[in-house]
Design an enzyme around this catalytic site. Structure first.
Site, PDB file in Angstrom:
ATOM      1  N   CYS A   1      -2.197   9.678   2.565  1.00 61.12           N
ATOM      2  CA  CYS A   1      -1.782   9.030   1.311  1.00 61.12           C
ATOM      3  C   CYS A   1      -2.743   9.341   0.181  1.00 61.12           C
ATOM      4  O   CYS A   1      -2.332   9.480  -0.960  1.00 61.12           O
ATOM      5  CB  CYS A   1      -1.675   7.524   1.526  1.00 61.12           C
ATOM      6  SG  CYS A   1      -3.206   6.782   2.095  1.00 61.12           S
TER       7      CYS A   1
ATOM      8  N   GLU B   1       0.883  -1.179   0.000  1.00 64.35           N
ATOM      9  CA  GLU B   1       0.000   0.000   0.000  1.00 64.35           C
ATOM     10  C   GLU B   1       0.913   1.218   0.000  1.00 64.35           C
ATOM     11  O   GLU B   1       1.417   1.608   1.056  1.00 64.35           O
ATOM     12  CB  GLU B   1      -0.912  -0.027   1.239  1.00 64.35           C
ATOM     13  CG  GLU B   1      -1.814  -1.255   1.322  1.00 64.35           C
ATOM     14  CD  GLU B   1      -2.947  -1.221   0.292  1.00 64.35           C
ATOM     15  OE1 GLU B   1      -3.254  -0.143  -0.240  1.00 64.35           O
ATOM     16  OE2 GLU B   1      -3.518  -2.294   0.008  1.00 64.35           O
TER      17      GLU B   1
END
Ligand code: NAD
Length: 483
Positions: free
Chosen positions: A263, A229
Site C-alpha cells: 500500500c 486504512e
C-alpha cells in the site's frame, strides 16, 4: 451459542447461515466484554504475550501458507514485513501499556476550581478487523495488538485471496485464544459483507478505497465508528539536490518489495528534469543489483492472481498505445508463473491509465518536473496519497513540499519506513483513509477516552442557581468580561 428466540424462527429461515454464526460470535464477545469491562494490565499483557508466542511458534507455517497463496513469496520477505514487524508492535504495546492505561489529568477552568478532571481510557468492546491479501498477517495482527492492548475483544476477517493463510491463522488463533477473546472468520466476499454489517463497537478496515466506501456505508447503519486504512497513488519526488544513488536504491527497494503489492510503495516518481536521465540510469542499475533475474528468483514475489497480472499488462499496453516509453527490466512477463518483471515508463503522462489508478505492481511511471511548485501541483491534482516520499537536501524545498502537500505519512530520503515506526501514527487522509493506528495511536483509537469531572464540595455554582436575581446578572457580566 445464545438461545434462539422461537418467535423469530420464520425470519431466521431467510437469514444466511454465515450471518447467524457471525452474530453468535459477536454476541459471545460482547457478553465477555460486559463481564469484564476493564481488563487489568496483567490480563492485557497476557493476551499480548500469547499473541507473541503464537507468532514465534507458527511463524514458519504462516510464511509457507502465504508463499502458497501468492504462488511464490520468499520466507524472508514474510518474516521481515509481517512477522518481525507484528512482534515489534506487540512488544512496543507491552512495554508502554502501563503508561497508556494511566488516567490522564486534565485542566479545569478557573471558575470550576478546586474541582478536578481526568481522562479514563476504556475498552470499547468488540472490534472487527478486515484485512487485505497483500500483507495478510501484519494487517490483521497489527490492529489486533492495539485492540488487545486497549482491552477489547476482536473478530478478524482475512481476505478470500489468501485462503491457505486464513486457515492456518484460524487454527493458530483457536489454539491461543478463547473465541470470546479473539476469533477468525473465514469465507468469501459475501462473508466479508455480512461481517462489515455486524454492530461492532469499532471496525478497522484495510483495503481498497472502493471497498472502503462500502464498508463505511455498512458500518454507518450501526453507527459503528470505522478506521479506514485505504490505498492510493503515493508519489516519490526526487529533487535536484538529492543523492541520486540513494534515491534510486531506496525507490527500487520500496517499489519492488512484494513486487509493488504494497500500500505504501512509491507508486510513481516525479523527478526534476535536469537529473531525470541520471536517475533512470541509476534506477535500472539498482534493480539489476537487487534482482539479477526475475523468473525463478525466490526473492521476487509473484503477482497474487491472474486478474491482477492481466491488469498490470493492460496498464503497460495502454501506456504503449499512447506513446509511452515502456522499458521492461527483464524477460517478458510470465503469466504461467505470474512473474511480472519491473517496468519503467520514462515519459509518463497524467492521461495514462497507469497515472489514474493505484498501480499495486512493479511498474514505475516517471514524470519530469521543473520547479517544486510544479511537483506540488501534480500531487495535489490527485486524491490525497497514503504516503509521500521526498528525496533531497535543500531544506527550503523540503519544507515547501511538506507544508503544501497532504499525505497519510512521509519518509524523507527513503521509502516505506515511516510505517515501521511504532512511535508515529499510521493512516491515510481523504481517499487514502481516515483514523490512525500503531503504538499509542492504535490504543487510543480503539478506546473510549472518557472525560471525568470530579466536582469539589466547594463550588461557586450555587451563586448561579435559580431564582435568578441581580447577583446572577452581575456574575454573567463579569464572566463575559473575563472570558
Ligand atoms: P479489497 O478492498 O479488495 O479487499 C479488502 C478486504 O475487504 C478483503 O478481506 C475482502 O474480502 C473484503 N471485502 C471485499 N468486498 C467487501 C465488501 N463489500 N464489504 C466488506 N468487505 C469486503 O483490497 P485488497 O485487494 O485485498 O488490498 C489491496 C488494497 O488495499 C490496495 O488498494 C492497497 O493500497 C490497500 N491497502 C492499504 C493498506 C493501508 O494500510 N492503508 C495496507 C494494505 C493494502
Amino acid at each position: 451459542m445464545p438461545e434462539q428466540d422461537p418467535s423469530h424462527s420464520a425470519a431466521h429461515q431467510s437469514v444466511p447461515p454465515a450471518t447467524d454464526r457471525l452474530t453468535a460470535v459477536l454476541t459471545l464477545q460482547k457478553r465477555a466484554h460486559q463481564a469484564d469491562m476493564y481488563p487489568a494490565l496483567q490480563t492485557r499483557r497476557d493476551r499480548l504475550d500469547r499473541l507473541d508466542r503464537m507468532l514465534a511458534e507458527h511463524g514458519e507455517r504462516f510464511s509457507r501458507a502465504i508463499d502458497a497463496d501468492f504462488g511464490g513469496r520468499s520466507g524472508i520477505v514474510s518474516s521481515l514485513t509481517e512477522i518481525v514487524t507484528s512482534r515489534a508492535a506487540i512488544r512496543h504495546a507491552k512495554r508502554h501499556l502501563k503508561a497508556w492505561m494511566k488516567p490522564r489529568k486534565a485542566s479545569v477552568s478557573w471558575t470550576s476550581r478546586p474541582s478536578r478532571a481526568f481522562i479514563l481510557t476504556q475498552p470499547l468492546g468488540a472490534v472487527g478487523i478486515i484485512g487485505p491479501w497483500n500483507y495478510p498477517l501484519l494487517l490483521l495482527l497489527g490492529p489486533l495488538a492495539g485492540a488487545l492492548a486497549a482491552g477489547n475483544r476482536a473478530m478478524l476477517k482475512p481476505s478470500e485471496l489468501t485462503p491457505a493463510f486464513a486457515e492456518v491463522l484460524k487454527a493458530a488463533v483457536a489454539a491461543t485464544f478463547s473465541e470470546g477473546e479473539v476469533a477468525v472468520i473465514t469465507g468469501d466476499v459475501s462473508v466479508a459483507q455480512a461481517f462489515a454489517a455486524l454492530p461492532f463497537d469499532h471496525l478497522v478496515f484495510t483495503g481498497s478505497t472502493a471497498v472502503g466506501r462500502k464498508v463505511a456505508e455498512a458500518a454507518a447503519r450501526n453507527l459503528t465508528p470505522v478506521t479506514l486504512e485505504l490505498g492510493g497513488k503515493s508519489p516519490a519526488i526526487v529533487d535536484r539536490s538529492a543523492n541520486l544513488e540513494l534515491a534510486a536504491e531506496r525507490i527500487a527497494w520500496g517499489k519492488l518489495i512484494n513486487s509493488g503489492q504494497t500500500c505504501v510503495a512509491p507508486d510513481y516518481a516525479l523527478v526534476q528534469r535536469d537529473v531525470l536521465a541520471d536517475f533512470l540510469q541509476l534506477f535500472k542499475a539498482e534493480v539489476a543489483r537487487q534482482y539479477r533475474t526475475f523468473e525463478g528468483n525466490p526473492d521476487y514475489t509473484s503477482i497474487i492472481n491472474d486478474r491482477h497480472f492481466d491488469r498490470l499488462n493492460g496498464l503497460l499496453e495502454d501506456a504503449r498505445a499512447i506513446g509511452g516509453e515502456v522499458e521492461v527490466l527483464g524477460d517478458a512477463p510470465s503469466r504461467e508463473q505470474r512473474i511480472f518483471p519491473p517496468a519503467i515508463i520514462a515519459n509518463a503522462k497524467p492521461g495514462m491509465a497507469v497515472m489514474q489508478e493505484e498501480i499495486f505492481g512493479p511498474i514505475l511511471p516517471v514524470i519530469a518536473y521543473d520547479t517544486a511548485d510544479d511537483a506540488i501541483a501534480l500531487v495535489n491534482a490527485g486524491d490525497r496519497p497514503l504516503s509521500l516520499y521526498w528525496f533531497g537536501t535543500d531544506k527550503a524545498v523540503e519544507e515547501r513540499i511538506l507544508k503544501h502537500t497532504l499525505a497519510g505519512g512521509v519518509t524523507i530520503n527513503g521509502t516505506i519506513l515511516h510505517l515501521a515506526q511504532d512511535g508515529l501514527p499510521f493512516g491515510g487522509v481523504g481517499a487514502s483513509g481516515n483514523g490512525h493506528y500503531h503504538g499509542e495511536y492504535g490504543f487510543r483509537a480503539l478506546s473510549k477516552e472518557k472525560p471525568v469531572f470530579r466536582q469539589s464540595r466547594l463550588s461557586a455554582m450555587p451563586l448561579l442557581y435559580p431564582p435568578y436575581g441581580r447577583l446572577a446578572r452581575l456574575i454573567i457580566r463579569l464572566l463575559n468580561r473575563l472570558a
